[in-house]
Design a protein around this motif. Structure first.
Motif, PDB file in Angstrom:
ATOM      1  N   GLU A   1       0.915  -1.035   0.044  1.00  0.00           N
ATOM      2  CA  GLU A   1       0.071   0.133  -0.215  1.00  0.00           C
ATOM      3  C   GLU A   1       0.854   1.354  -0.238  1.00  0.00           C
ATOM      4  O   GLU A   1       0.141   2.295  -0.179  1.00  0.00           O
ATOM      5  CB  GLU A   1      -1.049  -0.161   1.148  1.00  0.00           C
ATOM      6  CG  GLU A   1      -1.867  -0.795   1.300  1.00  0.00           C
ATOM      7  CD  GLU A   1      -2.688  -1.114   2.291  1.00  0.00           C
ATOM      8  OE1 GLU A   1      -4.004  -1.001   2.390  1.00  0.00           O
ATOM      9  OE2 GLU A   1      -2.083  -0.977   3.742  1.00  0.00           O
ATOM     10  N   LEU A   2       2.109   1.175   0.239  1.00  0.00           N
ATOM     11  CA  LEU A   2       2.942   2.283   0.247  1.00  0.00           C
ATOM     12  C   LEU A   2       3.078   3.026  -0.958  1.00  0.00           C
ATOM     13  O   LEU A   2       3.485   2.312  -1.888  1.00  0.00           O
ATOM     14  CB  LEU A   2       4.324   1.880   0.987  1.00  0.00           C
ATOM     15  CG  LEU A   2       4.117   1.331   2.493  1.00  0.00           C
ATOM     16  CD1 LEU A   2       5.779   1.195   2.945  1.00  0.00           C
ATOM     17  CD2 LEU A   2       3.974   3.029   3.311  1.00  0.00           C
ATOM     18  N   SER A   3       3.497   4.260  -1.092  1.00  0.00           N
ATOM     19  CA  SER A   3       3.894   4.913  -2.244  1.00  0.00           C
ATOM     20  C   SER A   3       5.128   5.764  -2.184  1.00  0.00           C
ATOM     21  O   SER A   3       5.602   5.925  -0.847  1.00  0.00           O
ATOM     22  CB  SER A   3       2.534   5.935  -2.811  1.00  0.00           C
ATOM     23  OG  SER A   3       2.527   7.040  -1.899  1.00  0.00           O
ATOM     24  N   PHE A   4       5.578   6.235  -3.089  1.00  0.00           N
ATOM     25  CA  PHE A   4       6.908   7.025  -3.037  1.00  0.00           C
ATOM     26  C   PHE A   4       6.359   8.160  -2.148  1.00  0.00           C
ATOM     27  O   PHE A   4       7.792   8.741  -1.373  1.00  0.00           O
ATOM     28  CB  PHE A   4       7.291   7.436  -4.218  1.00  0.00           C
ATOM     29  CG  PHE A   4       8.703   8.237  -4.218  1.00  0.00           C
ATOM     30  CD1 PHE A   4       9.796   7.589  -4.127  1.00  0.00           C
ATOM     31  CD2 PHE A   4       8.644   9.544  -4.564  1.00  0.00           C
ATOM     32  CE1 PHE A   4      11.023   8.116  -4.144  1.00  0.00           C
ATOM     33  CE2 PHE A   4       9.721  10.303  -4.530  1.00  0.00           C
ATOM     34  CZ  PHE A   4      11.054   9.568  -4.562  1.00  0.00           C
ATOM     35  N   THR A   5       5.582   8.891  -2.010  1.00  0.00           N
ATOM     36  CA  THR A   5       5.369   9.942  -1.018  1.00  0.00           C
ATOM     37  C   THR A   5       5.121   9.624   0.586  1.00  0.00           C
ATOM     38  O   THR A   5       5.265  10.362   1.261  1.00  0.00           O
ATOM     39  CB  THR A   5       4.023  10.773  -1.456  1.00  0.00           C
ATOM     40  OG1 THR A   5       3.036   9.895  -1.531  1.00  0.00           O
ATOM     41  CG2 THR A   5       4.138  11.282  -2.806  1.00  0.00           C
ATOM     42  N   ASP A   6       4.958   8.158   0.906  1.00  0.00           N
ATOM     43  CA  ASP A   6       4.917   8.068   2.204  1.00  0.00           C
ATOM     44  C   ASP A   6       6.234   8.195   2.755  1.00  0.00           C
ATOM     45  O   ASP A   6       7.484   7.609   2.381  1.00  0.00           O
ATOM     46  CB  ASP A   6       4.537   6.643   2.575  1.00  0.00           C
ATOM     47  CG  ASP A   6       2.997   6.271   2.091  1.00  0.00           C
ATOM     48  OD1 ASP A   6       2.384   6.677   2.947  1.00  0.00           O
ATOM     49  OD2 ASP A   6       2.619   5.686   1.079  1.00  0.00           O
ATOM     50  N   ASP A   7       6.426   8.617   4.141  1.00  0.00           N
ATOM     51  CA  ASP A   7       7.750   9.063   4.765  1.00  0.00           C
ATOM     52  C   ASP A   7       8.626   7.895   4.744  1.00  0.00           C
ATOM     53  O   ASP A   7       9.876   7.836   4.639  1.00  0.00           O
ATOM     54  CB  ASP A   7       7.408   9.649   6.038  1.00  0.00           C
ATOM     55  CG  ASP A   7       8.524  10.231   6.575  1.00  0.00           C
ATOM     56  OD1 ASP A   7       9.384  11.313   6.118  1.00  0.00           O
ATOM     57  OD2 ASP A   7       9.097   9.858   7.747  1.00  0.00           O
ATOM     58  N   PHE A   8       8.071   6.676   5.238  1.00  0.00           N
ATOM     59  CA  PHE A   8       9.018   5.469   5.609  1.00  0.00           C
ATOM     60  C   PHE A   8       9.579   5.144   4.151  1.00  0.00           C
ATOM     61  O   PHE A   8      10.739   5.019   4.195  1.00  0.00           O
ATOM     62  CB  PHE A   8       8.124   4.338   6.101  1.00  0.00           C
ATOM     63  CG  PHE A   8       8.797   3.085   6.004  1.00  0.00           C
ATOM     64  CD1 PHE A   8       9.643   2.881   7.045  1.00  0.00           C
ATOM     65  CD2 PHE A   8       8.712   2.204   5.226  1.00  0.00           C
ATOM     66  CE1 PHE A   8      10.397   1.743   7.255  1.00  0.00           C
ATOM     67  CE2 PHE A   8       9.554   1.050   5.142  1.00  0.00           C
ATOM     68  CZ  PHE A   8      10.252   0.670   6.334  1.00  0.00           C
ATOM     69  N   LEU A   9       8.866   5.129   3.019  1.00  0.00           N
ATOM     70  CA  LEU A   9       9.439   4.622   1.832  1.00  0.00           C
ATOM     71  C   LEU A   9      10.263   5.686   1.259  1.00  0.00           C
ATOM     72  O   LEU A   9      11.464   5.354   0.821  1.00  0.00           O
ATOM     73  CB  LEU A   9       8.137   4.122   0.933  1.00  0.00           C
ATOM     74  CG  LEU A   9       8.753   3.510  -0.551  1.00  0.00           C
ATOM     75  CD1 LEU A   9       9.281   2.040  -0.068  1.00  0.00           C
ATOM     76  CD2 LEU A   9       7.431   3.002  -1.121  1.00  0.00           C
ATOM     77  N   PHE A  10      10.089   6.750   1.287  1.00  0.00           N
ATOM     78  CA  PHE A  10      10.697   7.743   0.569  1.00  0.00           C
ATOM     79  C   PHE A  10      12.065   8.073   1.453  1.00  0.00           C
ATOM     80  O   PHE A  10      12.909   8.267   0.436  1.00  0.00           O
ATOM     81  CB  PHE A  10       9.873   9.253   0.956  1.00  0.00           C
ATOM     82  CG  PHE A  10      10.706  10.377   0.413  1.00  0.00           C
ATOM     83  CD1 PHE A  10      10.942  10.807  -0.874  1.00  0.00           C
ATOM     84  CD2 PHE A  10      11.069  11.466   1.244  1.00  0.00           C
ATOM     85  CE1 PHE A  10      11.474  11.879  -1.424  1.00  0.00           C
ATOM     86  CE2 PHE A  10      11.972  12.430   0.866  1.00  0.00           C
ATOM     87  CZ  PHE A  10      12.118  12.793  -0.440  1.00  0.00           C
ATOM     88  N   CYS A  11      12.147   8.093   2.815  1.00  0.00           N
ATOM     89  CA  CYS A  11      13.474   8.083   3.398  1.00  0.00           C
ATOM     90  C   CYS A  11      14.315   6.955   2.968  1.00  0.00           C
ATOM     91  O   CYS A  11      15.413   7.119   2.908  1.00  0.00           O
ATOM     92  CB  CYS A  11      13.258   8.290   4.846  1.00  0.00           C
ATOM     93  SG  CYS A  11      12.450   9.898   5.455  1.00  0.00           S
ATOM     94  N   ASN A  12      13.566   5.734   3.164  1.00  0.00           N
ATOM     95  CA  ASN A  12      14.424   4.387   2.693  1.00  0.00           C
ATOM     96  C   ASN A  12      15.107   4.484   1.341  1.00  0.00           C
ATOM     97  O   ASN A  12      16.111   4.209   1.379  1.00  0.00           O
ATOM     98  CB  ASN A  12      13.642   3.350   3.103  1.00  0.00           C
ATOM     99  CG  ASN A  12      13.715   2.940   4.471  1.00  0.00           C
ATOM    100  OD1 ASN A  12      14.893   2.452   4.988  1.00  0.00           O
ATOM    101  ND2 ASN A  12      12.600   2.920   5.118  1.00  0.00           N
ATOM    102  N   ILE A  13      14.248   4.875   0.466  1.00  0.00           N
ATOM    103  CA  ILE A  13      14.803   5.006  -0.800  1.00  0.00           C
ATOM    104  C   ILE A  13      15.972   5.821  -1.079  1.00  0.00           C
ATOM    105  O   ILE A  13      16.938   5.602  -1.627  1.00  0.00           O
ATOM    106  CB  ILE A  13      13.648   5.072  -1.957  1.00  0.00           C
ATOM    107  CG1 ILE A  13      12.726   4.225  -2.054  1.00  0.00           C
ATOM    108  CG2 ILE A  13      14.240   5.659  -3.172  1.00  0.00           C
ATOM    109  CD1 ILE A  13      11.357   4.479  -2.871  1.00  0.00           C
TER     110      ILE A  13
END
Length: 97
Positions: A12-24
């Motif tokens: 359900e995560l997208s690039f704009t989710d904080d968790f995913l954005f920061c990890n990428i």
């Protein structure tokens, strides 16, 4: 009524989710560098140091700020990347740091 917070699954995560954005951005310095080059329309040096959720506290009596992604290139230029998904009206105050 339940007060439990519903967490998203990885799917359900997208690039704009904080968790995913920061990890990428943290784990892929080439993507981080390319994103900044596209946004600023100029070349950026090699990523030499990066940190996510970097806190800056200037004084005891002042509220600090947390930067989503902070990195420095090999020319010691510092960059801050913030993911904004809504306008909360505080961008001018946040930008001063």
């Amino acid at each position: 009524m339940s007060t439990r917070r519903k967490y998203k699954t990885y799917k359900e995560l997208s690039f704009t989710d904080d968790f995913l954005f920061c990890n990428i951005m943290q784990n892929n310095p080439d993507i981080c560098k390319e994103l900044v080059e596209l946004l600023l329309d100029r070349k950026v040096g090699k990523v030499a140091y990066s940190e996510t959720q970097k806190s800056i506290d200037l004084a005891l009596e002042q509220k600090g700020v947390r930067l989503d992604v902070y990195f420095e290139d090999d020319l010691s230029t510092a960059y801050n990347i913030e993911m904004q998904t809504s306008n909360t009206g505080n961008l001018p105050k946040r930008s001063r740091y």
